[in-house]
Design an enzyme around this catalytic site. Structure first.
Site, PDB file in Angstrom:
ATOM      1  N   LYS A   1       0.892  -1.188   0.123  1.00 34.13           N
ATOM      2  CA  LYS A   1      -0.098   0.015   0.106  1.00 34.13           C
ATOM      3  C   LYS A   1       0.847   1.191  -0.192  1.00 34.13           C
ATOM      4  O   LYS A   1       2.035   1.260   0.870  1.00 34.13           O
ATOM      5  CB  LYS A   1      -0.875   0.032   1.310  1.00 34.13           C
ATOM      6  CG  LYS A   1      -2.177   0.855   1.187  1.00 34.13           C
ATOM      7  CD  LYS A   1      -3.153   0.347   2.319  1.00 34.13           C
ATOM      8  CE  LYS A   1      -4.418   1.312   2.243  1.00 34.13           C
ATOM      9  NZ  LYS A   1      -5.323   0.919   2.843  1.00 34.13           N
TER      10      LYS A   1
ATOM     11  N   GLU B   1     -20.065  -4.228   9.890  1.00 33.93           N
ATOM     12  CA  GLU B   1     -21.105  -3.650  10.639  1.00 33.93           C
ATOM     13  C   GLU B   1     -22.058  -4.257  11.177  1.00 33.93           C
ATOM     14  O   GLU B   1     -22.374  -4.148  12.399  1.00 33.93           O
ATOM     15  CB  GLU B   1     -21.500  -2.478   9.774  1.00 33.93           C
ATOM     16  CG  GLU B   1     -20.375  -1.370   9.628  1.00 33.93           C
ATOM     17  CD  GLU B   1     -19.536  -1.452   8.206  1.00 33.93           C
ATOM     18  OE1 GLU B   1     -19.753  -2.651   7.837  1.00 33.93           O
ATOM     19  OE2 GLU B   1     -18.671  -0.637   8.012  1.00 33.93           O
TER      20      GLU B   1
ATOM     21  N   ARG C   1     -25.441  -1.058   6.421  1.00 35.08           N
ATOM     22  CA  ARG C   1     -25.120  -2.306   6.394  1.00 35.08           C
ATOM     23  C   ARG C   1     -25.967  -3.147   7.457  1.00 35.08           C
ATOM     24  O   ARG C   1     -25.973  -4.276   7.241  1.00 35.08           O
ATOM     25  CB  ARG C   1     -23.700  -2.644   6.587  1.00 35.08           C
ATOM     26  CG  ARG C   1     -22.775  -2.702   5.427  1.00 35.08           C
ATOM     27  CD  ARG C   1     -23.091  -3.904   4.556  1.00 35.08           C
ATOM     28  NE  ARG C   1     -22.987  -3.614   3.232  1.00 35.08           N
ATOM     29  CZ  ARG C   1     -21.652  -4.006   2.578  1.00 35.08           C
ATOM     30  NH1 ARG C   1     -20.869  -4.212   3.430  1.00 35.08           N
ATOM     31  NH2 ARG C   1     -21.464  -3.422   1.367  1.00 35.08           N
TER      32      ARG C   1
HETATM   33  C1  LIG Z   1     -19.266  -1.063   4.467  1.00 37.57           C
HETATM   34  C2  LIG Z   1     -17.888  -0.289   4.721  1.00 37.57           C
HETATM   35  N1  LIG Z   1     -17.401   0.062   5.760  1.00 37.57           N
HETATM   36  C3  LIG Z   1     -16.390   0.965   5.957  1.00 37.57           C
HETATM   37  C4  LIG Z   1     -15.987   1.461   4.755  1.00 37.57           C
HETATM   38  C5  LIG Z   1     -14.706   2.222   4.901  1.00 37.57           C
HETATM   39  N2  LIG Z   1     -13.585   1.732   4.356  1.00 37.57           N
HETATM   40  C6  LIG Z   1     -13.092   2.439   3.078  1.00 37.57           C
HETATM   41  S1  LIG Z   1     -11.749   1.465   2.314  1.00 37.57           S
HETATM   42  C7  LIG Z   1     -11.479   0.665   3.837  1.00 37.57           C
HETATM   43  C8  LIG Z   1     -10.448  -0.214   3.957  1.00 37.57           C
HETATM   44  C9  LIG Z   1     -10.476  -1.256   2.862  1.00 37.57           C
HETATM   45  O1  LIG Z   1      -9.321  -2.073   2.823  1.00 37.57           O
HETATM   46  P1  LIG Z   1      -8.952  -3.024   1.690  1.00 37.57           P
HETATM   47  O2  LIG Z   1     -10.111  -3.749   1.230  1.00 37.57           O
HETATM   48  O3  LIG Z   1      -7.801  -4.127   2.217  1.00 37.57           O
HETATM   49  O4  LIG Z   1      -8.224  -2.158   0.806  1.00 37.57           O
HETATM   50  P2  LIG Z   1      -6.839  -1.287   0.745  1.00 37.57           P
HETATM   51  O5  LIG Z   1      -7.329   0.255   0.794  1.00 37.57           O
HETATM   52  O6  LIG Z   1      -6.002  -1.912   1.528  1.00 37.57           O
HETATM   53  O7  LIG Z   1      -6.516  -1.529  -0.740  1.00 37.57           O
HETATM   54  C10 LIG Z   1     -12.410   0.836   4.852  1.00 37.57           C
HETATM   55  C11 LIG Z   1     -12.719   0.245   6.007  1.00 37.57           C
HETATM   56  C12 LIG Z   1     -16.556   1.061   3.802  1.00 37.57           C
HETATM   57  N3  LIG Z   1     -15.859   1.596   2.445  1.00 37.57           N
HETATM   58  N4  LIG Z   1     -17.431   0.306   3.648  1.00 37.57           N
END
Ligand SMILES: Cc1ncc(C[n+]2csc(CCOP(=O)(O)OP(=O)(O)O)c2C)c(N)n1
Length: 634
Positions: free
Chosen positions: A285, A379, A407
């Site tokens: 990342k 959630e 959610r």
């Molecule tokens: C239902 C929901 N909860 C929380 C979020 C907030 N959120 C956006 S990106 C993220 C982390 C995603 O991690 P990952 O899938 O590993 O992607 P990366 O950014 O590490 O590439 C979160 C918690 C969201 N988009 N949707």
């Protein structure tokens, strides 16, 4: 840096990369990175996630043919390279800006954005649906879901994996494993993926080996049988079937997600496989921008910054400036109040769904690590888990962004409200949310949860009011939701500290003999003050009533207020249908109130790119628009 790029400006659609050499693709990756850093430094956005998937995006578009092959980006916050490869290089400078392009995939924006995303863990379900329809329609197109290890902590992903394994369609799931959600990923799954990463590229090896061995004349078949037996024996020693394989997928991995040639080879292989496959890709990342690599959590989502110097120093949020600009964010006000309450109440426990920092829970976690739970991007589980905690006498405070609690609507109703459990929901980013578009707006919570039995819903206008609402919530025996916006608290006024009376609001401004009342949900405090000052200049005196309680309500008192003003304007930062305004208008009708009732809320959650101020203005809820509406009604 647009003028410096040589290849990127020539990429108008993914076909344009099909004939580039691998050397050129490497150069393209560099140019894409430079463009992302340069643009995001001006517009803000999801920097680290996007820098991590540049090679992956190139390799996917090199092998698959979008839009016939469908690529679904989970959450969608990592789609910038995809956008640059699919004809949006020129538009990219308008990323996340009003009138510009979205920071998330949008079907309305491009045929290459095949499914709108924004919330986590939807990609496998969506891609499977796209693929099932493709086959029903007789098409041969592929479907690819790109999902992060963070998004894979969401339950929906498992429902989809299970279904996909059963259907057996050739779905390609690319698991982009960077060990990070927004913060380091949590839970047994992330440990499992790490263990999996230690293992060799067994599954893929098997495919290549099998097809090669079978082709050997005369002895190929026999040799193949032997090899199968041998492999079973070897596998028993060195490899156990993994979770994905057990569900009916092929598994390839772990694979270096920054090696375009290798990724391309693997994708070519799996494209021909004809079975569901998980490709486990390891990426870094923030790759290529050292600050983001060093602290990918901090650089997950950022505002404008200087590429050479990094993020600007944040002014101390607690210092009191006259204009309110250095007042704490509502998130910070919540964080402080929660910490104070936590010191005196051992029952107070907190629950977040992968949003510890975003929701202001870090201080609480540091002070009371044993009373803090990060459940992952889950959630629904988080709410049901909190319900369990509450049954045992705990006082869980769950902190979510308003849009993400969508959610867990069923868990809020079925697991918390129907059992009347004292779970507190701290809903951050309720109301308009800047820059992220419609998927992130916090405009549905009032309409969704007003109907939830026994739920109290409160909306503070200021810091002290938020603190007293939280303290009040802890004294209740049933569920309480407190919704507050993504902005700074206004400077304190005495009304914010007035004692809470259930069902009642508080006047934040009273004018002698005012014929007009503006009743508002807390986040609109600045806007209604602005409106009242404008109206005063026009000679219209206005009372301002901070509703505080959206539910329950002292209906007699509300009807009395409607009766005692000629015009009441209800200003609500939420969707109109099913909102507070509709309810209040019905109350006024039932009670035959003599005053005119007008209500202003959000008609449709569509036009949602821009700053909070721009969004308020576009929806008739900024000071000038409110004043205009009142003027017209008077
Ligand atoms: C239902 C929901 N909860 C929380 C979020 C907030 N959120 C956006 S990106 C993220 C982390 C995603 O991690 P990952 O899938 O590993 O992607 P990366 O950014 O590490 O590439 C979160 C918690 C969201 N988009 N949707």
């Amino acid at each position: 840096m647009k003028e410096k790029a040589s290849l990127l400006p020539r990429i108008h659609n993914p076909q344009d990369i099909k004939n580039l050499s691998f050397g050129e693709l490497e150069l393209l990756a560099e140019e894409i990175r430079a463009e992302i850093v340069s643009t995001v430094s001006k517009t803000g956005g999801h920097l680290a996630s996007n820098l991590g998937v540049v090679e992956l995006s190139i390799a996917l578009h090199r092998v698959f043919s979008s839009p016939e092959d469908k690529i679904v980006w989970d959450v969608g916050h990592q789609c910038y390279a995809h956008k640059l490869l699919t004809g949006r290089y020129e538009a990219f400078s308008g990323l996340r800006k009003r009138g510009g392009i979205s920071g998330f995939p949008k079907r309305a924006e491009s045929v290459h954005d095949v499914f709108d995303t924004g919330h986590a863990s939807t990609s496998i379900s969506a891609a499977l649906g796209l693929l099932a329809a493709e086959r029903l329609r007789g098409g041969r197109g592929n479907a690819v879901a790109v999902i992060g290890d963070g998004a894979l902590t969401g339950g929906l992903a498992y429902e989809a994996l299970s279904h996909a394994g059963q259907l057996g369609l050739p779905l390609v799931v690319v698991l982009n494993d960077n060990k990070m959600s927004i913060s380091p990923n949590v839970g047994g799954l992330s440990k499992y993926l790490s263990r999996l990463s230690m293992k060799a590229k067994y599954q893929l090896f098997r495919r290549t080996f099998d097809s090669t061995v079978k082709k050997i004349p005369y002895i190929g078949g026999t040799l193949f049988d032997w090899v199968v037996r041998l492999k079973r024996a070897v596998k028993a020693v060195f490899y156990t079937d993994n979770f994905f394989v057990d569900l009916g997928f092929e598994y390839a991995g772990p694979i270096d997600g920054h090696n375009i040639q290798y990724l391309t080879d693997v994708f070519e292989d799996v494209r021909k496989l004809g079975r569901p496959v998980v490709i486990h890709v390891i990426t870094r990342k923030g790759k290529g921008y050292h600050r983001a690599e060093q602290d990918p959590g901090l650089w997950h989502g950022v505002g404008a910054f200087s590429p050479s110097e990094g993020l600007p120093d944040v002014p101390s949020p607690q210092s009191e400036a006259k204009d309110g600009e250095n007042r704490p964010l509502f998130t910070e006000a919540f964080s402080k109040a929660l910490l104070n309450l936590g010191k005196n109440d051992e029952r107070l426990v907190t629950v977040t769904a992968a949003m510890e920092k975003g929701t202001g829970l870090s201080a609480f976690r540091e002070a009371f690590p044993g009373r803090f739970f990060d459940v992952g991007i889950a959630e629904a589980h988080g709410v049901c888990f909190a319900a369990g905690l509450a049954v045992q006498g705990m006082r869980p405070v769950t902190a979510f962004y308003s849009s993400f609690i969508q959610r867990a609507v069923d868990q809020v109703i079925h697991d918390v409200c129907l059992q009347n459990l004292p779970v507190i929901f701290a809903l951050d980013r309720s109301g308009f949310v800047p820059e992220d578009g419609e998927t992130h707006q916090g405009l549905y919570d009032i309409a969704l949860f007003r109907a939830a039995p026994g739920m109290s819903i409160l909306a503070p206008a200021g810091e002290k009011e938020l603190a007293s609402m939280l303290a009040w919530a802890l004294r209740q025996e049933g569920p309480v939701m407190i919704r507050y916006p993504k902005c700074r608290c206004p400077p304190e006024i005495p009304a914010f500290s007035e004692e809470l009376k259930p069902g009642r609001g508080v006047f934040v401004r009273r004018a002698r003999g005012a014929g007009v009342l503006i009743a508002f949900t807390g986040g609109l405090y600045r806007e209604v003050i602005d409106a009242a000052e404008r109206l005063e200049r026009e000679g219209i005196e206005t009372d301002l009533y901070n509703l505080r309680f959206i539910k329950p309500l002292d209906e007699d008192y509300l009807a009395f207020l409607f009766d005692s003003h000629e015009v009441t304007l209800i200003a609500e930062e939420g969707i109109r249908e099913g909102g507070f305004g509709e309810y209040a208008a019905a109350l006024a009708r039932d009670r035959n109130c003599r005053g005119k009732i007008k209500f202003l809320a959000v008609e449709e959650v569509l036009d949602t790119l821009g700053t909070r101020q721009e969004l308020l203005a576009a929806n008739g809820l900024d000071g000038p628009s409110l004043a205009k509406t009142v003027s017209a009604a008077v």
